[in-house]
Motif scaffolding. Structure first.
Motif, mmCIF file in Angstrom:
data_model
loop_
_atom_site.group_PDB
_atom_site.id
_atom_site.type_symbol
_atom_site.label_atom_id
_atom_site.label_comp_id
_atom_site.label_asym_id
_atom_site.label_seq_id
_atom_site.Cartn_x
_atom_site.Cartn_y
_atom_site.Cartn_z
ATOM 1 N N TRP A 87 4.855 -8.757 -12.046
ATOM 2 C CA TRP A 87 4.382 -9.119 -13.228
ATOM 3 C C TRP A 87 3.283 -10.206 -12.795
ATOM 4 O O TRP A 87 3.071 -10.775 -11.738
ATOM 5 N N SER A 88 2.286 -10.256 -13.920
ATOM 6 C CA SER A 88 1.281 -11.301 -13.871
ATOM 7 C C SER A 88 0.858 -11.829 -15.304
ATOM 8 O O SER A 88 1.131 -11.127 -16.181
ATOM 9 N N VAL A 110 0.012 -10.350 -20.811
ATOM 10 C CA VAL A 110 1.033 -10.127 -19.504
ATOM 11 C C VAL A 110 0.864 -8.625 -19.334
ATOM 12 O O VAL A 110 0.676 -7.686 -20.019
ATOM 13 N N VAL A 111 1.008 -8.600 -17.794
ATOM 14 C CA VAL A 111 0.703 -7.145 -17.120
ATOM 15 C C VAL A 111 2.082 -7.016 -16.437
ATOM 16 O O VAL A 111 2.306 -7.973 -15.597
ATOM 17 N N VAL A 112 2.660 -5.922 -16.496
ATOM 18 C CA VAL A 112 3.601 -5.551 -15.484
ATOM 19 C C VAL A 112 3.121 -4.042 -14.885
ATOM 20 O O VAL A 112 2.882 -3.283 -15.749
ATOM 21 N N ALA A 113 3.215 -3.968 -13.674
ATOM 22 C CA ALA A 113 2.899 -2.934 -12.894
ATOM 23 C C ALA A 113 3.855 -2.509 -12.196
ATOM 24 O O ALA A 113 4.703 -3.425 -11.619
ATOM 25 N N PHE A 141 2.940 3.080 -13.359
ATOM 26 C CA PHE A 141 2.430 2.762 -14.552
ATOM 27 C C PHE A 141 2.194 1.174 -14.272
ATOM 28 O O PHE A 141 2.372 0.514 -13.631
ATOM 29 N N TYR A 142 1.447 0.764 -15.527
ATOM 30 C CA TYR A 142 1.361 -0.562 -15.899
ATOM 31 C C TYR A 142 1.192 -0.575 -17.631
ATOM 32 O O TYR A 142 0.921 0.278 -18.131
ATOM 33 N N LEU A 143 1.874 -1.723 -17.771
ATOM 34 C CA LEU A 143 2.025 -2.263 -19.150
ATOM 35 C C LEU A 143 1.303 -3.532 -19.647
ATOM 36 O O LEU A 143 1.426 -4.392 -18.713
ATOM 37 N N LYS A 144 0.346 -3.500 -20.430
ATOM 38 C CA LYS A 144 -0.621 -4.590 -20.930
ATOM 39 C C LYS A 144 -0.207 -4.804 -22.120
ATOM 40 O O LYS A 144 -0.435 -4.163 -23.203
#
Length: 288
Positions: free
Chosen positions: A179-180, A186-189, A229-232
């Motif tokens: 996470w960042s 917010v981004v989770v990769a 994947f990443y979710l932003k």
């Protein structure tokens, strides 16, 4: 679809670093990519909404994305059944019998970005997007046993996921997620960790789901090269309370999954629609 068991996002100070600086996995997926063959790497696309855009530029970017399919007002409706925009882009690389595939999904939710600081809410949101299946967080002892350093803090985690994909394939996979957070997003990769290939307890594998005579059984286990994947989630300047969500996925599709049928285009959009609506319901409940 391939969302992994995740650790909680950390609240970011005003001078928080960029996602590329704070999230090495996200940076790697953008610049290097996922290994989809002996020599091939598949990079994930850059986000549609990078940080730092004002209201007009955010709207321009979204309109460029959905042009010809939806109006901005329709796409941005504060409704569980508002549209989501899906693309299945061609991805170069992979073996002839296990090509690389891509899935991109964009949609809006309404809520407070700070809600993601709550571990329980975050869990519900990510599980609503994952669909059916089981997830187990790996412990420090699980990692130490495999000579993998245990992550420090809450912004990195390992999880093992077991689920059925499009009612055709049973998947077990172990992933790492990072996470960042910045003041804007917010981004989770995440990626399926190749260090768990062939693991006795947490393998990366797939099995065909076979239905015969009213009974369902699983075929032999086969190794799976995996996914990333990443979710932003980005806070929009306008409309008030709107959050722009984009998830980008690259994965390897063994030919044995669907026997040559193009099920991604025929069945995946409906499955993603259900996941998006479930996620919106969680955000709506959090706002009450």
């Amino acid at each position: 679809m391939f969302t992994l068991t995740l650790a909680a996002a950390l609240a970011a100070p005003p001078d928080a670093p960029s996602h590329e600086a704070a999230n090495p996995l996200y940076k790697s997926l953008l610049e290097t990519g996922l290994a989809v063959g002996a020599k091939d790497k598949a990079k994930l696309p850059a986000p549609t909404l990078p940080d730092g855009l004002d209201a007009a530029k955010q709207k321009d970017a979204i309109n460029s994305l959905i042009k010809g399919d939806y109006s901005f007002d329709d796409f941005a409706r504060n409704s569980t059944v508002a549209p989501q925009f899906i693309k299945l882009p061609a991805v170069a690389g992979g073996a002839p019998n296990a090509p690389a595939r891509g899935v991109d999904v964009w949609f809006m939710v309404y809520g407070d970005l700070k809600a993601l600081d709550d571990d329980k809410f975050l869990d519900r949101v990510m599980n609503s997007g994952r669909g059916s299946g089981q997830a187990k967080a790996l412990t420090a002892a699980d990692l130490t046993k495999r000579n993998i350093p245990a992550p420090e803090g809450k912004k990195e985690g390992f999880g093992h996921l077991e689920f059925d994909f499009l009612e055709k394939v049973h998947i077990r996979a172990t992933g790492r997620s990072v996470w960042s957070r910045t003041p804007e997003s917010v981004v989770v990769a995440g990626e399926i960790d190749p260090r768990f290939a062939g693991d006795a307890d947490f393998p990366n594998q797939w099995q065909s789901i076979v239905k015969e005579g009213g009974a369902t059984k699983l075929g032999p286990a086969q190794p799976w090269a995996g996914a990333a994947f990443y979710l932003k989630v980005t806070k929009l300047a306008e409309p008030a309370g709107a959050l722009f969500c984009e998830q980008h996925v690259v994965f390897v599709e063994p030919q044995g999954w669907f026997g040559g049928e193009n099920l991604l285009r025929s069945k995946l959009p409906a499955a993603l629609q259900i996941n998006v609506r479930n996620m919106r319901k969680e955000w709506a409940k959090a706002g009450k």
